[in-house]
Enzyme design. Structure first.
Site, mmCIF file in Angstrom:
data_model
loop_
_atom_site.group_PDB
_atom_site.id
_atom_site.type_symbol
_atom_site.label_atom_id
_atom_site.label_comp_id
_atom_site.label_asym_id
_atom_site.label_seq_id
_atom_site.Cartn_x
_atom_site.Cartn_y
_atom_site.Cartn_z
ATOM 1 N N GLY A 239 30.184 16.679 -9.714
ATOM 2 C CA GLY A 239 30.451 14.749 -9.734
ATOM 3 C C GLY A 239 29.998 14.568 -9.408
ATOM 4 O O GLY A 239 30.329 13.500 -8.763
ATOM 5 N N GLU A 273 29.286 23.046 -10.479
ATOM 6 C CA GLU A 273 29.149 22.482 -12.089
ATOM 7 C C GLU A 273 29.036 21.388 -12.242
ATOM 8 O O GLU A 273 29.946 20.574 -13.141
ATOM 9 C CB GLU A 273 31.260 22.871 -11.838
ATOM 10 C CG GLU A 273 31.450 24.382 -11.460
ATOM 11 C CD GLU A 273 32.679 24.120 -11.873
ATOM 12 O OE1 GLU A 273 34.199 23.175 -11.838
ATOM 13 O OE2 GLU A 273 33.844 25.032 -12.548
ATOM 14 N N PRO A 274 27.740 20.801 -12.284
ATOM 15 C CA PRO A 274 27.265 19.517 -12.240
ATOM 16 C C PRO A 274 27.463 19.718 -13.409
ATOM 17 O O PRO A 274 26.359 19.908 -14.585
ATOM 18 C CB PRO A 274 25.365 19.653 -11.200
ATOM 19 C CG PRO A 274 25.265 21.084 -11.799
ATOM 20 C CD PRO A 274 26.624 22.323 -11.786
ATOM 21 N N ARG A 276 26.899 15.089 -15.397
ATOM 22 C CA ARG A 276 26.574 13.873 -15.089
ATOM 23 C C ARG A 276 24.707 14.257 -14.041
ATOM 24 O O ARG A 276 23.948 13.314 -15.063
ATOM 25 C CB ARG A 276 27.331 12.932 -14.717
ATOM 26 C CG ARG A 276 26.904 11.615 -15.009
ATOM 27 C CD ARG A 276 28.038 10.188 -13.707
ATOM 28 N NE ARG A 276 28.857 10.603 -13.710
ATOM 29 C CZ ARG A 276 29.818 10.333 -14.602
ATOM 30 N NH1 ARG A 276 29.115 9.400 -15.660
ATOM 31 N NH2 ARG A 276 31.566 10.567 -14.843
ATOM 32 N N ARG A 311 32.139 4.968 -22.216
ATOM 33 C CA ARG A 311 32.111 4.659 -21.109
ATOM 34 C C ARG A 311 32.403 3.264 -21.470
ATOM 35 O O ARG A 311 33.813 2.533 -20.145
ATOM 36 C CB ARG A 311 31.074 4.992 -21.187
ATOM 37 C CG ARG A 311 30.877 7.120 -20.816
ATOM 38 C CD ARG A 311 29.677 7.137 -19.722
ATOM 39 N NE ARG A 311 30.334 7.234 -18.683
ATOM 40 C CZ ARG A 311 30.189 6.133 -17.914
ATOM 41 N NH1 ARG A 311 28.946 5.795 -18.045
ATOM 42 N NH2 ARG A 311 30.805 6.949 -16.394
ATOM 43 N N TYR A 315 36.462 2.509 -19.314
ATOM 44 C CA TYR A 315 36.027 2.956 -17.758
ATOM 45 C C TYR A 315 35.870 1.584 -17.326
ATOM 46 O O TYR A 315 35.485 1.342 -16.081
ATOM 47 C CB TYR A 315 34.869 3.885 -16.798
ATOM 48 C CG TYR A 315 35.575 4.856 -17.553
ATOM 49 C CD1 TYR A 315 36.702 6.044 -17.188
ATOM 50 C CD2 TYR A 315 34.819 5.859 -18.500
ATOM 51 C CE1 TYR A 315 36.912 7.072 -17.963
ATOM 52 C CE2 TYR A 315 34.944 7.475 -18.845
ATOM 53 C CZ TYR A 315 36.313 7.320 -18.931
ATOM 54 O OH TYR A 315 35.915 9.197 -19.582
ATOM 55 N N CYS A 341 36.525 -2.885 -35.250
ATOM 56 C CA CYS A 341 37.303 -3.319 -34.774
ATOM 57 C C CYS A 341 38.397 -3.551 -34.087
ATOM 58 O O CYS A 341 39.417 -3.418 -34.264
ATOM 59 C CB CYS A 341 38.028 -3.227 -36.400
ATOM 60 S SG CYS A 341 37.494 -4.003 -37.744
ATOM 61 N N GLU A 342 37.435 -4.050 -33.010
ATOM 62 C CA GLU A 342 38.615 -3.922 -31.912
ATOM 63 C C GLU A 342 38.175 -5.237 -30.629
ATOM 64 O O GLU A 342 36.794 -4.741 -30.678
ATOM 65 C CB GLU A 342 38.728 -2.994 -31.070
ATOM 66 C CG GLU A 342 39.435 -1.371 -31.661
ATOM 67 C CD GLU A 342 40.685 -0.665 -30.758
ATOM 68 O OE1 GLU A 342 40.617 -0.830 -29.747
ATOM 69 O OE2 GLU A 342 40.938 0.694 -31.252
ATOM 70 N N TYR A 370 27.968 12.207 -21.159
ATOM 71 C CA TYR A 370 29.980 11.815 -21.937
ATOM 72 C C TYR A 370 30.009 9.957 -22.272
ATOM 73 O O TYR A 370 30.536 9.855 -22.692
ATOM 74 C CB TYR A 370 30.724 10.922 -20.306
ATOM 75 C CG TYR A 370 30.449 12.418 -19.311
ATOM 76 C CD1 TYR A 370 31.424 14.057 -19.655
ATOM 77 C CD2 TYR A 370 30.267 12.125 -18.212
ATOM 78 C CE1 TYR A 370 31.570 14.570 -18.332
ATOM 79 C CE2 TYR A 370 30.043 13.438 -17.210
ATOM 80 C CZ TYR A 370 30.920 14.350 -17.672
ATOM 81 O OH TYR A 370 31.513 15.600 -16.711
HETATM 82 N N1 LLP Z 1 34.214 20.829 -13.068
HETATM 83 C C1 LLP Z 1 35.156 20.195 -13.276
HETATM 84 C C2 LLP Z 1 36.052 21.078 -13.566
HETATM 85 C C3 LLP Z 1 35.080 18.707 -14.230
HETATM 86 O O1 LLP Z 1 36.829 18.314 -14.783
HETATM 87 C C4 LLP Z 1 34.055 17.999 -14.204
HETATM 88 C C5 LLP Z 1 34.169 16.789 -14.858
HETATM 89 C C6 LLP Z 1 32.621 18.542 -13.811
HETATM 90 C C7 LLP Z 1 32.755 19.636 -13.354
HETATM 91 C C8 LLP Z 1 31.987 17.631 -13.953
HETATM 92 O O2 LLP Z 1 31.243 16.329 -13.265
HETATM 93 P P1 LLP Z 1 29.819 16.037 -12.798
HETATM 94 O O3 LLP Z 1 28.733 16.809 -12.429
HETATM 95 O O4 LLP Z 1 29.883 15.790 -14.056
HETATM 96 O O5 LLP Z 1 30.466 14.549 -12.598
HETATM 97 N N2 LLP Z 1 34.121 10.574 -18.759
HETATM 98 C C9 LLP Z 1 33.880 10.575 -17.803
HETATM 99 C C10 LLP Z 1 33.869 11.511 -17.031
HETATM 100 C C11 LLP Z 1 35.186 12.507 -16.750
HETATM 101 C C12 LLP Z 1 34.252 14.229 -15.817
HETATM 102 C C13 LLP Z 1 35.603 14.921 -15.749
HETATM 103 N N3 LLP Z 1 35.404 16.040 -14.661
HETATM 104 C C14 LLP Z 1 32.892 10.185 -17.934
HETATM 105 O O6 LLP Z 1 32.310 9.508 -18.660
HETATM 106 O O7 LLP Z 1 32.349 8.869 -16.842
#
Ligand code: LLP
Length: 429
Positions: A239, A273-274, A276, A311, A315, A341-342, A370
């Site tokens: 996150g 669980e990183p 991004r 993205r 978003y 085409c959008e 992502y």
């Molecule tokens: N663990 C779990 C259970 C998750 O659902 C996620 C992301 C992560 C770890 C990794 O999170 P991060 O460190 O990457 O923030 N498609 C969206 C992001 C969706 C994230 C969903 N879960 C975007 O492009 O911003």
């Protein structure tokens, strides 16, 4: 980022000029820096060096097996959410004992595959899922290591679509019900409780939501211990956000320090669980300007569309755009749009972007997370290439899809065949 810089007005990734790669692989393509990927992983991992921990890269952020292999080599594990991600992690060489499996809707075939592989643990999100994992483990005569993912009802102050730890979100088990879940799990023959997990959202730019959720998890761990349930792994999810525009997220080191402080003297192996924060700024999307239009509104039409980078459309996300070759033409307000085409097909809308002419190469920044992993074949556009730079060399780590690959798997049933084709087909049989 140091590994994406101009040398004599030409954008380089590490030591390779981007136009050289464009000439070799065509456009559009995703381009990653191995040095940045490695550095980001190491810096994040070291932020937790004061405690026993395991960094499980969130495969969904950037799923290419070469990228997964790079993190596996650095000792990383994987956070997966599907059978496809399990396969990727295993093929990339991630140790099964370092794989955690998250997600609200795991199917029986997926659960069986993960059990056969011997993953570290399943992060379970409902009582029904617990029952199904027990059944699958019993069938296979194995024991499933599990954690329950709690939903702490904490606002991560991020985009509504990527907030996961609020009571109204589909994820996890409310903390109040989780104790019941653990007691139920402890009575099941093929279930071994090993963990407690949580994930509150993505692109979080403050430490306070993480600190609040760790505090809630710690309180819950104390209650579990009082009930005789010992937790070995505390998985606090991913996150941590990055800077796309004006955001000022904490660094990995600041995040690590805040988490360690909130944990206190808890005796668990911490799982992270990183996604991004490891890959986001390690990749760009390189695209070429096809046409420009300047009537009432200025449009720069590029060869990458919303199917390649979703993205901004999904978003309203910001991704900076820079020229691959600095031409001294300055910047202007224009919409950078794709061929799809959008009207929602844009990479940047209403913002200052480089003044660009047909044929110019542009780089879309912070496209490591992502971006390719969310790409699709919409408008029957083949998926683009992915390239990894390592020092002076570049490597295609995913070839651009061909039209044959695009159609692979599609079949015209007999009743739609022309008579001649049917005869020809029958002759072959
Ligand atoms: N663990 C779990 C259970 C998750 O659902 C996620 C992301 C992560 C770890 C990794 O999170 P991060 O460190 O990457 O923030 N498609 C969206 C992001 C969706 C994230 C969903 N879960 C975007 O492009 O911003």
């Amino acid at each position: 980022m140091d590994n994406f810089q101009y040398v004599e007005s030409v954008l380089h990734v590490e030591e390779v000029p981007v136009p050289k790669i464009a000439a070799a692989v065509g456009t559009p393509f995703y381009l990653y820096s191995a040095a940045t990927l490695g550095l980001n992983f190491t810096v994040f991992d070291q932020a937790f060096s004061g405690i026993k921990h395991l960094t499980c890269f969130a495969v969904k952020a950037c799923s290419n097996i070469a990228v997964l292999r790079l993190f596996a080599r650095l000792g990383g594990g994987a956070d997966i959410v599907s059978g496809g991600e399990l396969r990727r992690a295993l093929v990339a060489g991630v140790e099964p004992g370092k794989i955690v499996y998250s997600g609200v809707g795991k199917t029986r075939p997926e659960i069986r595959e993960a059990l056969k592989a011997g993953i570290l643990m399943f992060n379970l999100e409902s009582a029904q899922e617990l029952g199904v994992v027990q059944e699958c483990a019993a069938e296979l005569r194995v024991v499933a290591r599990i954690s329950l993912r709690v939903n702490p009802d904490i606002d991560p102050h991020t985009h509504a679509y990527i907030s996961t730890g609020l009571a109204k979100n589909k994820f996890g088990i409310p903390t109040e019900e989780a104790m019941e879940g653990y007691l139920a799990a402890s009575a099941l023959a093929n279930i071994e409780i090993v963990g407690l997990s949580c994930h509150i959202g993505s692109q979080i730019t403050k430490v306070s939501p993480f600190v609040d959720s760790v505090a809630k998890l710690r309180d819950f761990l104390v209650r579990l211990a009082a009930a005789g349930i010992v937790i070995k792994y505390l998985d606090i999810g991913g996150g941590l956000g990055i800077r796309y525009n004006q955001e000022e997220p904490p660094s990995s080191a600041q995040y690590g320090a805040a988490v360690l402080q909130a944990l206190g003297d808890l005796d668990c192996v911490l799982i992270l669980e990183p996604g991004r924060v490891i890959v986001g700024n390690a990749g760009i999307l390189v695209t070429r300007v096809i046409f420009t239009k300047s009537g009432r509104q200025k449009f720069i039409i590029v060869d990458a569309g919303m199917n390649d980078l979703l993205r901004p459309s999904l978003y309203g996300a910001h991704h900076g755009i820079i020229p691959v070759i600095q031409g001294g033409r300055g910047r202007e307000v224009a919409d950078v749009v794709g061929p799809v085409c959008e009207t929602g097909d844009f990479i940047s809308r209403g913002k200052e972007v480089p003044v660009a002419l047909s044929g110019d190469l542009l780089a879309v920044q912070d496209a490591g997370a992502y971006c390719f992993s969310m790409s699709s074949n919409y408008n029957s556009r083949p998926r683009v290439a992915e390239v990894l730079v390592n020092g002076r060399d570049f490597h295609v780590i995913r070839r651009r899809e061909t039209y044959d690959e695009l159609l692979r798997g599609e079949l015209i049933p007999d009743f739609l065949m022309d008579k001649e084709n049917r005869v020809a087909k029958n002759d072959q049989q």
